[in-house]
Design a protein around this motif. Structure first.
Motif, PDB file in Angstrom:
ATOM      1  N   UNK A 122      12.933   1.659 -10.602  1.00 31.57           N
ATOM      2  CA  UNK A 122      12.067   0.066 -10.683  1.00 31.57           C
ATOM      3  C   UNK A 122      12.782  -0.787  -8.607  1.00 31.57           C
ATOM      4  N   UNK A 123      14.050   0.258  -9.000  1.00 29.84           N
ATOM      5  CA  UNK A 123      15.279  -0.311  -7.744  1.00 29.84           C
ATOM      6  C   UNK A 123      14.051   0.468  -6.525  1.00 29.84           C
ATOM      7  N   UNK A 124      14.536   1.653  -6.094  1.00 32.49           N
ATOM      8  CA  UNK A 124      13.667   2.545  -5.684  1.00 32.49           C
ATOM      9  C   UNK A 124      12.385   1.314  -4.947  1.00 32.49           C
ATOM     10  N   UNK A 125      11.175   1.654  -6.084  1.00 32.78           N
ATOM     11  CA  UNK A 125       9.881   1.036  -5.883  1.00 32.78           C
ATOM     12  C   UNK A 125      10.513  -0.299  -5.160  1.00 32.78           C
ATOM     13  N   UNK A 126      11.082  -1.358  -5.687  1.00 34.44           N
ATOM     14  CA  UNK A 126      11.425  -2.640  -4.971  1.00 34.44           C
ATOM     15  C   UNK A 126      11.881  -2.464  -3.581  1.00 34.44           C
ATOM     16  N   UNK A 127      12.779  -1.272  -3.257  1.00 37.08           N
ATOM     17  CA  UNK A 127      13.497  -1.483  -1.895  1.00 37.08           C
ATOM     18  C   UNK A 127      12.500  -0.268  -0.873  1.00 37.08           C
ATOM     19  N   UNK A 128      11.326  -0.371  -1.047  1.00 35.97           N
ATOM     20  CA  UNK A 128      10.155   0.650  -0.707  1.00 35.97           C
ATOM     21  C   UNK A 128       9.366  -0.493  -0.779  1.00 35.97           C
ATOM     22  N   UNK A 129       8.965  -1.326  -1.479  1.00 40.54           N
ATOM     23  CA  UNK A 129       7.981  -2.638  -1.231  1.00 40.54           C
ATOM     24  C   UNK A 129       6.460  -2.290  -1.718  1.00 40.54           C
ATOM     25  N   UNK A 130       7.262  -1.073  -2.953  1.00 38.30           N
ATOM     26  CA  UNK A 130       5.977  -0.769  -4.022  1.00 38.30           C
ATOM     27  C   UNK A 130       5.504  -1.590  -5.003  1.00 38.30           C
ATOM     28  N   UNK A 131       4.771  -1.619  -5.568  1.00 41.55           N
ATOM     29  CA  UNK A 131       4.741  -2.656  -6.947  1.00 41.55           C
ATOM     30  C   UNK A 131       3.343  -2.021  -7.960  1.00 41.55           C
ATOM     31  N   UNK A 132       3.010  -2.474  -8.846  1.00 41.03           N
ATOM     32  CA  UNK A 132       2.347  -1.924  -9.425  1.00 41.03           C
ATOM     33  C   UNK A 132       0.540  -1.958  -9.057  1.00 41.03           C
ATOM     34  N   UNK A 133       0.909  -3.835  -8.309  1.00 40.14           N
ATOM     35  CA  UNK A 133      -0.343  -3.174  -7.739  1.00 40.14           C
ATOM     36  C   UNK A 133      -0.701  -3.214  -6.724  1.00 40.14           C
ATOM     37  N   UNK A 134       0.011  -2.402  -5.844  1.00 38.61           N
ATOM     38  CA  UNK A 134       0.229  -1.493  -4.917  1.00 38.61           C
ATOM     39  C   UNK A 134      -0.601  -0.031  -5.056  1.00 38.61           C
ATOM     40  N   UNK A 135       0.079   0.508  -6.836  1.00 34.18           N
ATOM     41  CA  UNK A 135      -0.084   1.329  -7.045  1.00 34.18           C
ATOM     42  C   UNK A 135      -1.672   1.708  -7.624  1.00 34.18           C
ATOM     43  N   UNK A 136      -1.798   0.401  -8.598  1.00 33.05           N
ATOM     44  CA  UNK A 136      -3.315  -0.003  -9.494  1.00 33.05           C
ATOM     45  C   UNK A 136      -4.814   0.717  -8.225  1.00 33.05           C
ATOM     46  N   UNK A 137      -4.274  -0.467  -6.927  1.00 32.65           N
ATOM     47  CA  UNK A 137      -5.402  -0.623  -5.881  1.00 32.65           C
ATOM     48  C   UNK A 137      -5.575   1.064  -5.176  1.00 32.65           C
ATOM     49  N   UNK A 138      -4.248   1.670  -5.298  1.00 37.95           N
ATOM     50  CA  UNK A 138      -4.211   3.315  -4.328  1.00 37.95           C
ATOM     51  C   UNK A 138      -5.374   3.527  -6.126  1.00 37.95           C
ATOM     52  N   UNK A 139      -5.139   3.656  -7.161  1.00 36.54           N
ATOM     53  CA  UNK A 139      -5.877   4.545  -8.020  1.00 36.54           C
ATOM     54  C   UNK A 139      -4.216   4.981  -8.872  1.00 36.54           C
ATOM     55  N   UNK A 140      -3.441   5.085  -8.427  1.00 38.48           N
ATOM     56  CA  UNK A 140      -2.470   5.990  -8.696  1.00 38.48           C
ATOM     57  C   UNK A 140      -1.594   5.395  -9.802  1.00 38.48           C
ATOM     58  N   UNK A 141      -2.392   4.916 -10.310  1.00 38.30           N
ATOM     59  CA  UNK A 141      -1.346   3.915 -11.923  1.00 38.30           C
ATOM     60  C   UNK A 141      -2.522   4.018 -13.069  1.00 38.30           C
TER      61      UNK A 141
END
Length: 59
Positions: A38-57
């Motif tokens: 979660x910390x790395x995702x925040x630091x890198x600017x990722x969130x669940x919505x990004x992953x879902x939009x990319x089809x990776x989650x």
């Protein structure tokens, strides 16, 4: 057949070296791993919505 034999020989040679390296690997408790992710995702600017939009989650 010779190629397969060469590959097996290569694995036998590399196996002990790999095992020596893996001895120094530590296990990260699941809770700590989740916090780190979660910390790395925040630091890198990722969130669940990004992953879902990319089809990776998957849901």
């Amino acid at each position: 057949m010779q190629e397969a034999s060469n590959q097996i020989d290569n694995v036998e040679v590399r196996g002990p070296a790999i095992n020596r390296k893996l001895r120094n690997v530590e296990i990260l408790p699941a809770n700590d791993a989740q916090v780190l992710i979660e910390t790395l995702e925040e630091d890198l600017g990722f969130n669940d919505a990004d992953a879902e939009a990319d089809g990776k989650l998957s849901a």
